[in-house]
Design a protein around this motif. Structure first.
Motif, PDB file in Angstrom:
ATOM      1  N   ILE A 107      49.640  61.624 -14.579  1.00 18.21           N
ATOM      2  CA  ILE A 107      49.398  61.547 -13.135  1.00 18.21           C
ATOM      3  C   ILE A 107      50.213  60.406 -12.527  1.00 18.21           C
ATOM      4  CG2 ILE A 107      47.613  60.968 -11.431  1.00 18.21           C
ATOM      5  CD1 ILE A 107      45.646  62.583 -13.161  1.00 18.21           C
ATOM      6  N   GLY A 108      50.314  59.294 -13.230  1.00 19.46           N
ATOM      7  CA  GLY A 108      51.126  58.174 -12.734  1.00 19.46           C
ATOM      8  C   GLY A 108      50.400  56.853 -12.883  1.00 19.46           C
ATOM      9  N   ASP A 186      47.488  54.166  -1.371  1.00 18.42           N
ATOM     10  CA  ASP A 186      47.860  55.513  -1.834  1.00 18.42           C
ATOM     11  C   ASP A 186      49.361  55.680  -2.063  1.00 18.42           C
ATOM     12  OD1 ASP A 186      48.577  56.788   1.063  1.00 18.42           O
ATOM     13  OD2 ASP A 186      46.794  55.555   1.185  1.00 18.42           O
ATOM     14  N   ASP A 190      47.852  56.771  -7.732  1.00 16.44           N
ATOM     15  CA  ASP A 190      47.706  58.223  -7.587  1.00 16.44           C
ATOM     16  C   ASP A 190      46.271  58.707  -7.701  1.00 16.44           C
ATOM     17  OD1 ASP A 190      50.634  59.006  -7.552  1.00 16.44           O
ATOM     18  OD2 ASP A 190      50.560  57.865  -9.411  1.00 16.44           O
ATOM     19  N   LEU A 191      45.443  57.946  -8.395  1.00 13.25           N
ATOM     20  CA  LEU A 191      44.075  58.409  -8.644  1.00 13.25           C
ATOM     21  C   LEU A 191      43.176  57.196  -8.822  1.00 13.25           C
ATOM     22  CD1 LEU A 191      41.982  60.629  -9.473  1.00 13.25           C
ATOM     23  CD2 LEU A 191      42.789  60.370 -11.805  1.00 13.25           C
TER      24      LEU A 191
ATOM     25  N   ASP B 352      60.098  62.588 -11.140  1.00 17.05           N
ATOM     26  CA  ASP B 352      58.699  62.809 -10.816  1.00 17.05           C
ATOM     27  C   ASP B 352      58.613  63.684  -9.564  1.00 17.05           C
ATOM     28  OD1 ASP B 352      55.962  62.630 -10.609  1.00 17.05           O
ATOM     29  OD2 ASP B 352      55.978  60.662  -9.661  1.00 17.05           O
ATOM     30  N   LYS B 382      48.935  65.432  -6.251  1.00 17.99           N
ATOM     31  CA  LYS B 382      49.149  65.415  -7.700  1.00 17.99           C
ATOM     32  C   LYS B 382      47.925  65.993  -8.397  1.00 17.99           C
ATOM     33  CE  LYS B 382      52.560  62.461  -9.394  1.00 17.99           C
ATOM     34  NZ  LYS B 382      52.893  61.263 -10.190  1.00 17.99           N
ATOM     35  N   LEU B 383      46.786  65.954  -7.725  1.00 15.69           N
ATOM     36  CA  LEU B 383      45.564  66.455  -8.332  1.00 15.69           C
ATOM     37  C   LEU B 383      45.264  67.870  -7.867  1.00 15.69           C
ATOM     38  CD1 LEU B 383      43.297  63.321  -8.116  1.00 15.69           C
ATOM     39  CD2 LEU B 383      44.887  63.995  -9.883  1.00 15.69           C
ATOM     40  N   ARG B 386      49.417  71.541  -7.548  1.00 19.87           N
ATOM     41  CA  ARG B 386      50.682  70.867  -7.259  1.00 19.87           C
ATOM     42  C   ARG B 386      51.767  71.919  -7.117  1.00 19.87           C
ATOM     43  NH1 ARG B 386      53.769  66.299 -11.019  1.00 19.87           N
ATOM     44  NH2 ARG B 386      54.599  65.166  -9.246  1.00 19.87           N
TER      45      ARG B 386
END
Lengths: 409, 409
Positions: A107-108, A186, A190-191, B352, B382-383, B386
């Motif tokens: 995800i990053g 943000d 990423d999460l 990415d 990203k969640l 995508r």
């Protein structure tokens, strides 16, 4: 936070091979064990400053040798799980002849916000690391010395493998303002994964601009249908309520079909009494119990007790049970006990929850019990990951598209 | 909004069979066609009130017979797609002997916020309906008569199938306060889908407490490696920039390896000139062009032109191209043109972005081109989902767990 360095770390980690990550994780576990003393020293400092905390909070905070051994073991277990990255989740040829592969990727950058247990530091760091994600850890202020000591050991291990220590970053400013700023980054994060009580989760839900993997409250139910086995039902109620009442997958409310209540309730009552369960009973239930217990109020239906307390109510039929659960449940884990196929399927289909059970305890809602190995938590999200979440909740995907010099017509 | 009625509609819709939904969708398409006149009448009213709008905005808003036919056709196509619900995505037996099925289910209630195109009303409503989700539509104020007229036709069709009209709900209060209140209704709405410009998306990202499926900006790149084919590269650049410059999957910046620039640029220049492309060139590029064009400024690298304008710059090597794209790209669609396997894989792995292309135009980032049938949009999340998102982005899953009266040990 030096987000520039974190970004660099992220690209390096994304390209790091699985075997190197496994080696690094095993070395982290070894180093946690060999640095036990320094962790305990840091923990003693935290405990010294924590005189204002409740006994329960101090217990969560306190480390000892065997807790550190468990931490190390958990890191080893995470090391041994299969690589969640680079999996071709789907692949096909498009009409234009493009070969399309849907591939799992990290995800990053993941922000983990948690409270007093120091083991969350090593657990979260190694889950994120294994899945190729940079983590930024923000633990509770009361555990800051312990968390820093653990994070330092992990970071030192990274350096030995020529990996940037920013792969496991720590937010060290504990002010509310700093956290508020953090959950709005943000652009860089990423999460967010909040791990903690209702207050923390709701603060983050209301204020974060970063997508969040929530582990919210569990208000779970069991419904005993009229044709249920009796003894087995009692065993399941006892397990679902009393095995570990503090967990989110324990039940808060038991609904009983009116036809089975007279034969079930006296037996169930003695079994619950033996376990010290505090019962809150509806009027109809009171009439069938050998002695008077506390009255159930309608607001009790929304409470997550986290304790050995059980609401018991009688319902007219399956439909009322479903309606009740869809009204009061937190969409976590809900179960029916029945021998009838049609009633079972109706319940499993119509209940809106991440886990719906037929003839089993709701306590099974757990990454380990599901066979996922390590667990990040039990998500109450509807998007991305729902229910028990293993490593695959920490990855996303990209489409790799292989052409032969095609253009769109 | 009457959220109580919406909740009821949701449970009814969740239990509605796929075949009934298909029948209802086909009837909706028929009714859109047979009520053409009333839609056009409503649209004329909107246009009458829209004297303050730009020509482009009025064009988007304006309907005619053939646009309504396209709307109906799109509803029919959605009807014909496979059922995304009830799919067993995974199934296994746990250590305790539980049979666990991971099954696709609707998300619940989806809020769709969009701007001036009235066809989004029927598209979104039918995608949500097909996937078992109640939708709440909030279109642009300038299209309110058209949207209401279309929604009314769909709702009337629902009634004929004894389905609640709330399955397709419309938010009719267009004030900013009302929208702000709407996007914070996380108790009742499970997902927000904003379809529109940057302003709308960023307003929602900053203020919503409901999870969002974003379709954010596309700043896409092509990188031409030193060993690329020449003619084919030019064809792909022309396609990726000029086929439909207003789309998010068109490129904004072309990066060229320094070794191939001298042979490529003169040829490319005439091809772009023929298509009327406005070039912004870096210093190195200027030197290789037959005539002086506009200078490229570094802030141009972050712009989404949505127009026939192209930045061109020269890079030293593959690594610089990757770094440039990971810095300025919006993680949407990025491509490399090369004959070398290792360079290709390095690019595809290290960039990415949701879609990474080898030797193909970025214009292929599209649900239809991917073979998904209807498309909800191209997600920059990203969640959850995508890249190009088909119906499967509108479903979630639940675990159905079949026990034989087990308790957790």
């Amino acid at each position: 936070m030096n987000f520039e360095k974190i970004k660099q770390a992220r690209y390096i980690l994304e390209q790091t091979s699985h075997s190197l990550k496994v080696q690094a994780l095993n070395a982290m576990a070894d180093n946690l064990l060999s640095c036990k003393d320094s962790i305990l020293k840091a923990n003693a400092l935290d405990l010294q400053n924590a005189t204002h905390l409740s006994v329960a909070m101090r217990e969560r905070l306190a480390l000892n040798e065997s807790k550190i051994e468990l931490m190390a073991k958990s890191v080893q277990e995470i090391a041994s799980l299969p690589n969640p990255l680079g999996q071709i989740l789907k692949g096909w040829q498009s009409e234009s002849g493009l070969r399309i592969e849907k591939v799992s990727v990290p995800i990053g950058v993941i922000g983990v916000i948690y409270e007093s247990r120091p083991n969350v530091t090593s657990d979260s760091a190694s889950l994120c690391f294994k899945s190729g994600n940079v983590c930024i850890l923000k633990g509770g202020k009361e555990a800051k010395e312990s968390n820093m000591s653990i994070a330092k050991i992990l970071q030192d291990t990274l350096k030995k493998f020529s990996l940037p220590s920013e792969c496991i970053s720590v937010l060290q400013d504990y002010s509310r303002e700093s956290v508020l700023e953090f959950i709005k980054q943000d652009k860089y994060i990423d999460l967010l994964i909040p791990r903690g009580g209702e207050g923390l989760i709701s603060f983050i839900s209301q204020n974060a601009t970063i997508p969040t993997l929530k582990h919210d409250k569990g208000v779970c139910h069991l419904y005993i249908h009229k044709d249920s086995l009796l003894e087995e039902a009692i065993k399941i109620v006892i397990n679902a309520k009393t095995q570990r009442p503090s967990t989110c997958n324990s039940i808060e409310t038991l609904l009983i079909h009116k036809d089975i209540a007279p034969s079930l309730l006296p037996l169930l009552y003695s079994a619950l009494k033996e376990k010290g369960t505090q019962i809150k009973a509806s009027q109809g239930v009171q009439e069938l119990l050998p002695e008077r217990v506390e009255d159930l109020e309608s607001e009790d239906f929304s409470k997550e007790y986290g304790d050995n307390i059980l609401n018991i109510a009688i319902v007219e039929d399956l439909e009322s049970a479903i309606e009740h659960i869809n009204t009061y449940g937190s969409k976590h884990s809900e179960g029916i006990l029945t021998r009838d196929i049609r009633s079972a399927e109706k319940f499993l289909n119509e209940i809106d929850a991440s886990c719906v059970y037929l003839n089993a305890s709701t306590r099974f809602s757990d990454g380990g019990e599901f066979g996922f190995g390590a667990e990040i938590g039990i998500s109450t999200n509807k998007l991305h990951a729902r229910g028990p979440v293993g490593l695959e909740g920490l990855v996303t995907y990209k489409y790799k598209i292989y052409g032969d010099w095609q253009v769109r017509g």
